[in-house]
Design an enzyme around this catalytic site. Sequence first.
Site, PDB file in Angstrom:
ATOM      1  N   ASN A 282      78.066  42.180 -23.071  1.00 48.27           N
ATOM      2  CA  ASN A 282      77.802  43.534 -22.271  1.00 48.27           C
ATOM      3  C   ASN A 282      77.036  43.266 -21.399  1.00 48.27           C
ATOM      4  OD1 ASN A 282      76.519  42.864 -25.016  1.00 48.27           O
ATOM      5  ND2 ASN A 282      74.963  44.300 -24.238  1.00 48.27           N
TER       6      ASN A 282
ATOM      7  N   SER B 139      84.778  50.386 -29.834  1.00 47.90           N
ATOM      8  CA  SER B 139      83.775  51.491 -30.055  1.00 47.90           C
ATOM      9  C   SER B 139      84.554  52.511 -28.813  1.00 47.90           C
ATOM     10  CB  SER B 139      82.379  51.433 -29.415  1.00 47.90           C
ATOM     11  OG  SER B 139      81.730  52.546 -29.117  1.00 47.90           O
TER      12      SER B 139
ATOM     13  N   CYS C 178      61.800  47.201 -19.856  1.00 41.19           N
ATOM     14  CA  CYS C 178      60.695  47.731 -19.577  1.00 41.19           C
ATOM     15  C   CYS C 178      60.793  49.198 -20.199  1.00 41.19           C
ATOM     16  CB  CYS C 178      60.109  47.630 -18.273  1.00 41.19           C
ATOM     17  SG  CYS C 178      59.931  45.930 -17.873  1.00 41.19           S
TER      18      CYS C 178
END
Length: 391
Positions: A151, A199, A325
Amino acid sequence: MNKIYFDNAATTRIREEVLREMVTNLADVYGNPSSVYKTGREARALLDKARVQVANILRADASEIFFTGSGTEADNWAIRGIAKSYKDKGNHIITSNIEHHAVLHTCEYLEKNGYEVTYLPVNSDGIVEIEDLKKAIRPETILITIMFANNEIGTIQPITEIGKVAKENGIIFHTDAVQAVGADEIDVNAMNIDLLALSAHKLHGPKGVGALYVRKGVKLEPFIHGGKQEAGKRAGTENVAGIAALGHAVELLQNEMQEKNEKVLNLRNMIIDELLEKIPYSRLNGSREHRLPGNINISFEFIEGESMLLLLDMKGIAASSGSACTSGSLDPSHVLLALGLSHEIAHGSLRISIGMYNTEEEAKILITELEAIVKRLREMSPLWNDFINKQ
Ligand SMILES: *Cc1c(COP(=O)(O)O)cnc(C)c1O
């Protein structure tokens, strides 16, 4: 809403016609698929149809498809289910160190519960070496779980070879194909895949629906206990409209896969070539050849990925970075580190994931904006200035 969306690996926009049908089904086909009267039978028919549609794109049989609440659930079920069902045979699992957290964290959970896991490295191209896989196999190995396509860096693993090794050694093979379905040809029989997760929201369907393919004859403990839904293997009243939407999205994609992939691939190559040419000290992460048509992952030296994302967002462009982050962690992506990138380089990476709705015009805007953003951020960086002055 972002005007320009280049984060199709995170999720995709639901297709207009899929959405319209889904809303109609939600409103009109409200019966419980386990009920015998008309509206119940109509709901059941929607499930049956979707099962065939999903089976078709995998070249599987409809009886081998089980609907779940997400790709993550399908991965959890496959790995924990096989671990439990084949416990008598052994306690060793082989995976790779670039898996999605749905697989990695499930393996880590099993390690705390008496299982042993080998995390195969990848080469600098982001591909698992078949020799490493063969060497990792033990008499007690019960499962190989290696993703079809990554991914973050889009690399496509040698699934046919992995399936062959698994079969020769009598080991069950699960693959997380969430990124691959609709982007690459999949044939579960030719590839010797025993379980496969997908998915809906990664292929222009709704969020909160997934599916697990389970080869006939493979033992798999239920993951959720309750009623008799999904052949008694996945209890809970089915998400009928969502499942029907998954089937519809898969069928549309299957029919136009080649055309879509060509268009996406052209945009990808144009963006990669121009960015690498226009922006010095940049590099493409992961194999260019064995790569999803829509994935770009580029590192820019002396740049903080998060700053790039914020400045792109100000221009209306959505993309993703290789550092996390914003999600509360300062660690760079485990996938980029697995490629052998330093923390600094990994922090300066950007994932641009292209989908069927992106246009050439958007790609051109992205290139222009990104070139300016990298230039601006570097001019503000003391490290960059030091580096350039020393050249
Ligand atoms: C998105 C993704 C998942 C998780 O799927 P969800 O339906 O969002 O739970 C698992 N694996 C890969 C490779 C993914 O890209």
